[in-house]
Design a protein around this motif. Structure first.
Motif, short mmCIF file in Angstrom:
data_model
loop_
_atom_site.label_atom_id
_atom_site.label_comp_id
_atom_site.label_asym_id
_atom_site.label_seq_id
_atom_site.Cartn_x
_atom_site.Cartn_y
_atom_site.Cartn_z
N PHE A 69 0.80 14.13 -3.28
CA PHE A 69 0.12 13.22 -4.36
C PHE A 69 0.08 14.22 -5.73
CE2 PHE A 69 -3.03 11.88 -7.41
CZ PHE A 69 -2.66 10.58 -7.74
N GLN A 70 -0.33 15.47 -5.67
CA GLN A 70 -0.62 16.18 -6.87
C GLN A 70 0.83 16.76 -7.13
OE1 GLN A 70 -3.29 17.13 -8.66
NE2 GLN A 70 -4.10 15.46 -7.21
N GLU A 71 1.71 17.01 -6.08
CA GLU A 71 3.01 17.45 -6.46
C GLU A 71 3.91 16.44 -7.44
OE1 GLU A 71 5.00 18.52 -2.73
OE2 GLU A 71 3.92 20.09 -2.30
N LEU A 72 3.63 15.08 -6.92
CA LEU A 72 4.55 14.00 -7.27
C LEU A 72 3.68 13.02 -8.46
CD1 LEU A 72 6.16 12.93 -4.28
CD2 LEU A 72 7.18 14.19 -6.23
N LYS A 73 2.72 13.59 -8.85
CA LYS A 73 1.46 12.54 -9.42
C LYS A 73 2.15 11.89 -10.68
CE LYS A 73 -3.17 12.65 -11.29
NZ LYS A 73 -4.37 13.66 -11.32
N GLU A 74 2.96 12.41 -11.51
CA GLU A 74 3.68 11.90 -12.79
C GLU A 74 4.56 10.87 -12.32
OE1 GLU A 74 4.39 10.39 -16.32
OE2 GLU A 74 2.90 11.64 -15.60
N LEU A 81 6.14 4.95 -11.21
CA LEU A 81 6.67 4.18 -10.14
C LEU A 81 5.43 3.06 -10.12
CD1 LEU A 81 8.23 3.18 -7.65
CD2 LEU A 81 6.55 4.52 -6.16
N VAL A 82 4.54 3.22 -10.16
CA VAL A 82 3.39 2.12 -10.27
C VAL A 82 3.36 1.44 -11.40
CG1 VAL A 82 0.74 1.67 -10.29
CG2 VAL A 82 1.67 3.18 -8.58
N LEU A 83 3.71 2.14 -12.64
CA LEU A 83 3.81 1.27 -13.68
C LEU A 83 5.14 0.41 -13.60
CD1 LEU A 83 2.77 4.03 -16.26
CD2 LEU A 83 1.44 1.86 -15.91
N ALA A 84 6.20 0.86 -13.18
CA ALA A 84 7.25 0.22 -13.14
C ALA A 84 7.18 -1.05 -12.04
CB ALA A 84 8.40 1.11 -12.47
N MET A 85 6.43 -0.83 -10.98
CA MET A 85 6.14 -2.20 -10.00
C MET A 85 5.34 -3.05 -10.82
SD MET A 85 5.85 0.45 -6.74
CE MET A 85 4.72 -0.76 -6.04
N ARG A 86 4.29 -2.53 -11.69
CA ARG A 86 3.65 -3.70 -12.40
C ARG A 86 4.35 -4.33 -13.30
NH1 ARG A 86 -1.58 -0.07 -13.67
NH2 ARG A 86 -2.66 -0.20 -11.77
N LYS A 87 5.41 -3.72 -14.07
CA LYS A 87 5.96 -4.10 -15.06
C LYS A 87 7.15 -5.31 -14.28
CE LYS A 87 9.25 -3.33 -18.83
NZ LYS A 87 10.08 -2.26 -19.49
N ALA A 88 7.77 -4.73 -13.16
CA ALA A 88 8.69 -5.54 -12.48
C ALA A 88 7.99 -7.00 -12.09
CB ALA A 88 9.31 -5.02 -11.44
N THR A 89 6.67 -6.93 -11.57
CA THR A 89 5.83 -8.02 -11.12
C THR A 89 5.50 -8.85 -12.13
OG1 THR A 89 4.91 -6.78 -9.28
CG2 THR A 89 3.90 -8.78 -9.81
N GLY A 90 5.47 -8.40 -13.39
CA GLY A 90 5.25 -9.36 -14.49
C GLY A 90 6.35 -9.96 -14.93
N VAL A 99 0.90 -1.29 -0.12
CA VAL A 99 0.15 0.07 -0.08
C VAL A 99 0.87 1.25 0.04
CG1 VAL A 99 -1.75 1.34 1.22
CG2 VAL A 99 -2.02 -1.28 1.02
N LEU A 100 0.62 2.14 -1.12
CA LEU A 100 1.49 3.29 -1.18
C LEU A 100 0.66 4.55 -0.50
CD1 LEU A 100 2.85 2.91 -4.75
CD2 LEU A 100 4.04 2.27 -2.55
N MET A 101 1.00 5.22 0.33
CA MET A 101 0.33 6.12 1.03
C MET A 101 0.87 7.74 0.98
SD MET A 101 -0.83 4.32 4.48
CE MET A 101 -2.05 5.48 5.06
N THR A 102 0.19 8.72 1.01
CA THR A 102 0.98 10.12 0.70
C THR A 102 -0.52 10.88 1.10
OG1 THR A 102 2.37 11.62 -0.70
CG2 THR A 102 0.24 10.27 -1.82
#
Length: 152
Positions: A122-127, A132-141, A114-117
């Motif tokens: 969140f607005q400052e770092l949204k992109e 990060l989430v896309l990279a984590m999904r790719k790594a899990t795959g 669970v990622l929390m902020t």
């Protein structure tokens, strides 16, 4: 990721969840009831209904699941992530690291990252967070589909 129970299949004493009855469990929070409750639910789901919570040994190895098994202080470890502990165990020399998935043996899979902020952060770092989430999904795959590549 897939949460579950890690064990070493090398000696053959554990082949199915029912074989975990009476084994020593490593889990954070030991000697609390969590580890035996999880493992015994899986044992019962596998058809062994005469195993009681008191039959289990308990070891608090924190989140050092692989170390608990390699040291012989525990036979199984719960609250593990398939995509972390299995590659780690193999990298540390446990050639027959094996895993029973919670969701396949009667336990809801609550093992999640669970990622929390804060809303402002969140607005400052949204992109960056999106990447990060896309990279984590790719790594899990990659871990699931190409485990040899993931170990490199």
């Amino acid at each position: 990721t897939d949460g579950g129970v890690l064990y070493d299949a090398a000696n053959g004493s554990i082949r199915r969840p029912a074989d975990m009855c009476g084994k020593t469990i490593s889990y954070p929070g030991s000697p609390g009831p969590g580890g035996p409750a999880i493992v015994n639910t899986m044992v019962r789901a596998d058809g062994k209904t005469d195993c009681e919570l008191e039959f289990y040994g308990r070891y608090n190895g924190g989140f050092f699941h692989t170390d608990a098994l390699l040291s012989g202080k525990a036979d199984v470890a719960t609250l593990v992530f398939w995509n972390f502990e299995i590659p780690e165990a193999k990298a540390k020399g446990m050639k027959h690291a094996s895993f029973f998935s919670l969701k396949e043996w009667g336990v809801p899979d609550f093992c999640q990252l669970v990622l929390m902020t804060t809303p402002t952060r969140f607005q400052e770092l949204k992109e960056k967070l999106r990447r990060l989430v896309l990279a984590m999904r790719k790594a899990t795959g990659i871990i699931h589909q190409q485990p040899d590549l993931a170990r490199q």
